[in-house]
Write a protein that holds these residues in place. Structure first.
Motif, PDB file in Angstrom:
ATOM      1  N   ILE A 194       0.844  -1.195   0.000  1.00 34.70           N
ATOM      2  CA  ILE A 194       0.000   0.000   0.000  1.00 34.70           C
ATOM      3  C   ILE A 194       0.881   1.247   0.000  1.00 34.70           C
ATOM      4  O   ILE A 194       1.827   1.336   0.780  1.00 34.70           O
ATOM      5  N   GLY A 195       0.569   2.159  -0.898  1.00 34.67           N
ATOM      6  CA  GLY A 195       1.319   3.411  -0.989  1.00 34.67           C
ATOM      7  C   GLY A 195       0.361   4.564  -1.245  1.00 34.67           C
ATOM      8  O   GLY A 195      -0.842   4.465  -0.966  1.00 34.67           O
ATOM      9  N   MET A 196       0.879   5.621  -1.847  1.00 35.71           N
ATOM     10  CA  MET A 196       0.087   6.835  -2.064  1.00 35.71           C
ATOM     11  C   MET A 196      -0.854   6.708  -3.258  1.00 35.71           C
ATOM     12  O   MET A 196      -1.911   7.320  -3.301  1.00 35.71           O
ATOM     13  N   HIS A 197      -0.427   5.919  -4.263  1.00 32.90           N
ATOM     14  CA  HIS A 197      -1.152   5.938  -5.536  1.00 32.90           C
ATOM     15  C   HIS A 197      -1.688   4.564  -5.919  1.00 32.90           C
ATOM     16  O   HIS A 197      -1.017   3.567  -5.698  1.00 32.90           O
ATOM     17  N   SER A 200      -3.212   1.062  -3.945  1.00 35.36           N
ATOM     18  CA  SER A 200      -3.947   1.793  -2.909  1.00 35.36           C
ATOM     19  C   SER A 200      -4.606   0.808  -1.945  1.00 35.36           C
ATOM     20  O   SER A 200      -4.787  -0.372  -2.263  1.00 35.36           O
ATOM     21  N   GLN A 201      -4.962   1.331  -0.796  1.00 35.05           N
ATOM     22  CA  GLN A 201      -5.702   0.534   0.204  1.00 35.05           C
ATOM     23  C   GLN A 201      -6.979  -0.040  -0.413  1.00 35.05           C
ATOM     24  O   GLN A 201      -7.320  -1.204  -0.201  1.00 35.05           O
ATOM     25  N   ASP A 202      -7.679   0.790  -1.210  1.00 31.34           N
ATOM     26  CA  ASP A 202      -8.923   0.329  -1.846  1.00 31.34           C
ATOM     27  C   ASP A 202      -8.665  -0.852  -2.777  1.00 31.34           C
ATOM     28  O   ASP A 202      -9.457  -1.789  -2.846  1.00 31.34           O
ATOM     29  N   GLN A 203      -7.554  -0.785  -3.512  1.00 35.33           N
ATOM     30  CA  GLN A 203      -7.240  -1.878  -4.449  1.00 35.33           C
ATOM     31  C   GLN A 203      -6.930  -3.169  -3.697  1.00 35.33           C
ATOM     32  O   GLN A 203      -7.354  -4.247  -4.111  1.00 35.33           O
TER      33      GLN A 203
END
Ligand SMILES: [Zn+2]
Length: 267
Positions: free
Chosen positions: A167-170, A237-240
């Motif tokens: 998990i990162g920014m993008h 991303s967290q959502d992904q």
């Protein structure tokens, strides 16, 4: 309206016991580790979990007795000798079908010329699928998710490229295209002729890697698989991550012993 039960006479009572017992036997016989379509059922937890895979089917023996199994914990890698075959990736934008295997979400490469080279050896991309957490451990730690890109050469030998995701920014744009097409039902395959994916966009920019000789990380745990583990992780991303984990979470085989194998590092 209610009906009154007749009191059981002893003969009926015995017959009922016998019937109950034989039903129980029949039931026990039908709860073998075989699903309706005759594929042996294995899982990541419980009585058909990783410690028992070899008991699920005779063909899964390597899961227990194999000496070159995957995944492993990678530490103390040695620099690869100069003559060791080096990796070159040659992926093209291609159409994919999505298969919900019941153990992972898998993207099947339709006939394509996407391939990798190991030295002069050529391996065609067959499919890629995801595990969460990542199966490989690096100094004892897993990534949030990994992708295994499975390739086969003309002799049927396998080479797997492993990409770690954290998990990162993008969000990853190419992964997003895939997430929107996943069939919810296990066993279902979704044709995706209208969506074209560039698998290169799922790989890290820096291509340093570890490599070792291992196996499939799922039954039948067949050995003779060349593993290539990119060192740099790719951002999602967290959502992904959550979107993928909505399908499968914990599809991670425990670490397997190295048994004297050497892990090489290519910078
Ligand atoms: Zn895998």
């Amino acid at each position: 309206m209610s009906t009154l039960r007749k009191p059981l006479n002893p003969e009926h009572f015995i017959m009922n016991l016998v019937n109950t017992f034989s039903s129980a036997l029949l039931l026990a016989a039908s709860i073998t580790a075989v699903s309706a379509d005759e594929h042996p059922v294995w899982t990541y937890t419980g009585e058909h979990g990783p410690a028992h895979w070899s008991a699920v089917d005779h063909g899964f023996a390597a899961c227990e007795i194999g000496r070159h199994e995957s995944p492993i914990n990678i530490e103390n890698a040695k620099p690869a000798p100069p003559k060791y075959p080096r990796l070159a990736v040659s992926y093209k934008t291609l159409p994919l079908d999505i298969l919900n295997t019941g153990h992972a979400i898998q993207f099947q490469a339709q006939a394509s010329d996407s391939k990798i080279l190991l030295g002069k050896g050529e391996y065609q991309l067959q499919q890629f699928h995801f595990h969460s957490p990542g199966e490989e451990r690096f100094g004892g730690k897993s990534s949030d998710m990994d992708a295994h890109f499975v390739h086969k050469n003309s002799k049927g030998q396998l080479a797997v490229l492993a990409v770690q995701f954290n998990i990162g920014m993008h969000p990853n744009r190419e992964l997003q295209k895939l997430l929107e097409q996943i069939p919810a039902e296990p066993g279902k395959e979704q044709k995706m002729d209208n969506v074209r994916i560039d698998p290169t966009a799922l790989l890290p920019r820096k291509r340093g890697y570890y490599t070792y000789d291992g196996s499939l990380t799922t039954p039948p745990c067949s050995e003779g698989v060349t593993w290539i583990e990119f060192k740099q992780a790719v951002e999602i991303s967290q959502d992904q991550l959550e979107a993928m984990q909505n399908y499968y979470r914990g599809n991670q085989r425990p670490v397997q012993p190295l048994n004297g194998r050497v892990v090489y590092e290519v910078k």
